[in-house]
Scaffold this motif. Structure first.
Motif, short mmCIF file in Angstrom:
data_model
loop_
_atom_site.label_atom_id
_atom_site.label_comp_id
_atom_site.label_asym_id
_atom_site.label_seq_id
_atom_site.Cartn_x
_atom_site.Cartn_y
_atom_site.Cartn_z
N GLU A 25 0.86 -1.18 0.00
CA GLU A 25 0.00 0.00 0.00
C GLU A 25 0.89 1.23 0.00
O GLU A 25 1.92 1.26 0.69
CB GLU A 25 -0.91 0.01 1.23
CG GLU A 25 -1.87 -1.17 1.28
CD GLU A 25 -2.68 -1.21 2.57
OE1 GLU A 25 -2.30 -0.51 3.54
OE2 GLU A 25 -3.69 -1.93 2.61
N ARG A 56 -2.88 10.54 -5.63
CA ARG A 56 -2.19 9.47 -4.91
C ARG A 56 -2.48 8.11 -5.52
O ARG A 56 -1.62 7.22 -5.53
CB ARG A 56 -2.59 9.47 -3.44
CG ARG A 56 -2.17 10.73 -2.66
CD ARG A 56 -2.44 10.56 -1.18
NE ARG A 56 -1.63 9.49 -0.63
CZ ARG A 56 -1.89 8.88 0.53
NH1 ARG A 56 -2.95 9.23 1.24
NH2 ARG A 56 -1.09 7.91 0.96
N GLU A 57 -3.67 7.93 -6.03
CA GLU A 57 -4.00 6.65 -6.65
C GLU A 57 -3.16 6.41 -7.90
O GLU A 57 -2.77 5.29 -8.21
CB GLU A 57 -5.49 6.59 -7.00
CG GLU A 57 -6.42 6.58 -5.79
CD GLU A 57 -6.30 5.30 -4.97
OE1 GLU A 57 -5.80 4.30 -5.52
OE2 GLU A 57 -6.71 5.32 -3.79
N GLY A 111 -3.11 -0.06 -3.46
CA GLY A 111 -3.89 1.09 -3.03
C GLY A 111 -3.01 2.02 -2.20
O GLY A 111 -1.79 1.93 -2.25
N THR A 112 -3.64 2.89 -1.45
CA THR A 112 -2.90 3.86 -0.64
C THR A 112 -3.18 3.66 0.84
O THR A 112 -4.21 3.08 1.21
CB THR A 112 -3.28 5.30 -1.03
OG1 THR A 112 -4.67 5.51 -0.74
CG2 THR A 112 -3.02 5.56 -2.50
N ASP A 166 -4.53 5.49 3.69
CA ASP A 166 -5.44 6.63 3.58
C ASP A 166 -5.02 7.85 4.39
O ASP A 166 -4.92 8.95 3.86
CB ASP A 166 -6.86 6.21 3.99
CG ASP A 166 -7.46 5.21 3.02
OD1 ASP A 166 -6.99 5.16 1.87
OD2 ASP A 166 -8.37 4.47 3.42
N ASN A 167 -4.80 7.68 5.67
CA ASN A 167 -4.51 8.81 6.54
C ASN A 167 -3.05 9.24 6.37
O ASN A 167 -2.14 8.41 6.49
CB ASN A 167 -4.81 8.45 7.99
CG ASN A 167 -4.56 9.59 8.94
OD1 ASN A 167 -3.44 9.78 9.39
ND2 ASN A 167 -5.60 10.36 9.25
N ALA A 196 0.29 7.22 7.25
CA ALA A 196 1.10 6.79 6.11
C ALA A 196 2.59 6.95 6.38
O ALA A 196 3.40 6.09 6.03
CB ALA A 196 0.71 7.58 4.86
#
Length: 485
Positions: free
Chosen positions: A188, A205-206, A216-217, A219-220, A224
């Protein structure tokens, strides 16, 4: 600018702590990862209109030169990330500094670590799959080869080499599952999180995650750059794998000592003074690797414990624990796989040892229990017969009959035929009779082999698909870069 301002600006430019802070040498491991992350970020900046296409092309061309020159040609820097950026700026001019727009070293380094670690986890998985394949092949070959089974290192019950080897393959299947779970959470992307609070630039970001082959990423943004639980999970899975391999190595070392198995010369050595010796050195080192992995896990836990949120420089000291663990464990798994695949099992010595220590005693007790004698009473009967027999030898029928008279009040034939008792005393018959699911009987082993082989095929497909996905992402990224350069 005042003289005082200049002095302040130079305050952090040098000094005795610079070398202590630098990770440039250790960062060689993530050199290729950083170049990939830089490229994906610059492509995204150009697509989003944050950096013009001409500047993006110049930066990407400079990164190609940095790659061809290699890590050793980098200018001095606090780390590989800063050194690469310096090299780009030297090649392009001040506009080269635009490559760092909407990015911090915090999200950059977190992405590089994940990018490289997932490759290393796949290598560890491939080694594990190869070891499982070797175990299954030898288990199939020796599905009916009698062997002694031990508990507390004492003769316990006869089994087979195949059943024994399958026990380790099943453990390794779980180790592989843990590594695959860890891989999913490693894969991720933190890129785009900036220092810890995001960025005002309109980043995608994607898109960078896709260009780098991430699923995926994270999220926060604060999570991160802060999170290193993916390192903990990976090293914990590696430590579990190393523990399994240590067990395989220990058993093969012990069995080698007892003449049950002979290691191929490629996995042994001789003494420097005693020419007759054949030492299982490689397996002893593989056995010790568990200590390295456990130390890495302990080091990681200790370093990460109690850190405040967002980035802290302590994290620079955390990552090497993961690199050391994955390298050592992957090598140990490779060695164990080769040793298993090439070892020669001494079927005669194994068969002789399979009957030592009255190893069929439980089978006789089970036979009595299946004919109406309470198991504890049957246990007492067989134990009484064993106590009157010679050490390491199964009692004669007469001794069992006498014990039955003493404990049960009746001769054995009142409960079970003599032929059945004598069959239960035979190690091969004892093994054949334990055909419950998971047991050592040939039919039960065949079922276990079929299940294990199907699961191995599934895991091989999963790992191959992950490799293919990373390769496809790498090809796609280079294609995008070519459009600009």
């Amino acid at each position: 600018m005042s003289e005082e301002d200049v002095v302040r600006g130079e305050r952090f430019a040098g000094g005795p702590a610079r070398g202590f802070l630098s990770s440039l040498s250790a960062d060689e491991r993530i050199f290729a990862a950083d170049l990939a992350v830089d490229r994906a970020h610059v492509v995204m900046l150009a697509e989003q209109g944050i950096v013009d296409e001409e500047t993006a092309g110049e930066i990407l061309a400079a990164l190609d030169t940095v790659e061809s020159d290699g890590h050793d040609a980098l200018p001095d820097g606090e780390d590989v990330h800063a050194a690469i950026e310096t090299a780009v700026v030297e090649a392009v001019g001040p506009e080269g500094g635009r490559m760092h727009t909407a990015r911090s070293r915090n999200d950059e380094v977190a992405t590089c670590i994940r990018y490289r670690l997932r490759e290393d986890l796949l290598s560890a998985l491939e080694a594990t799959l190869a070891l499982r394949e070797a175990l299954l092949a030898r288990a199939d070959e020796h599905a009916e080869t009698l062997a002694p089974g031990y508990t507390h290192l004492q003769p316990a019950q006869p089994t087979t080499v195949g059943h024994f080897l399958l026990s380790y393959e099943r453990a390794l299947a779980r180790d592989a599952a843990r590594l695959l779970d860890a891989y999913g959470r490693v894969n991720e992307s933190p890129l785009g999180a900036a220092a810890f609070a995001g960025t005002p630039f309109d980043v995608d970001r994607e898109r960078t995650a896709d260009l780098l082959g991430f699923d995926g990423t994270v999220d926060n943004a604060t999570d991160a750059v802060s999170a290193r639980d993916f390192l903990l999970e990976s090293v914990a899975a590696l430590a579990a794998l190393a523990t399994t391999v240590s067990g395989i190595a220990e058993d093969l070392v012990v069995y080698s000592n007892r003449g049950f198995v002979e290691l191929d010369d490629d996995y042994a050595s001789t003494s420097s003074i005693m020419p007759q010796k054949k030492n299982p050195d490689t397996l002893e080192l593989a056995r010790a690797t568990a200590g390295d992995a456990h130390a890495g896990l302990s080091g990681l836990l200790t370093t990460l414990k109690g850190l405040p949120r967002a980035y802290n420089r302590d994290l620079q000291r955390a990552t090497p624990h993961a690199w050391d663990a994955v390298d050592a464990v992957t090598d140990a798994v490779d060695v164990a796989g080769g040793a298993v695949a090439t070892a020669t099992w001494n079927e005669g010595a194994l068969a002789d040892a399979a009957s030592e220590g009255f190893s069929t005693a439980t089978g006789v007790a089970d036979l009595l229990a299946s004919h109406g004698v309470p198991f504890r009473t049957a246990h007492e009967t067989v134990a009484a017969a064993a106590a009157e027999s010679e050490a390491d030898a199964a009692p004669e029928y007469a001794a069992l009959d006498a014990a039955a008279e003493d404990v049960l009040g009746d001769p054995l034939e009142a409960y079970v035929d003599r032929e059945a008792v004598e069959a239960a005393l035979d190690p091969a018959e004892s093994v054949a009779g334990r055909d419950s699911p998971g047991g050592p009987a040939p039919d039960a082993v065949a079922e276990q082999l079929a299940t294990a082989e199907a699961e191995l095929t599934d895991d091989e497909s999963t790992v191959a698909a992950a490799r293919d996905a990373l390769a496809a992402a790498d090809d796609a990224l280079h294609s995008e870069v070519t459009d600009y350069v």
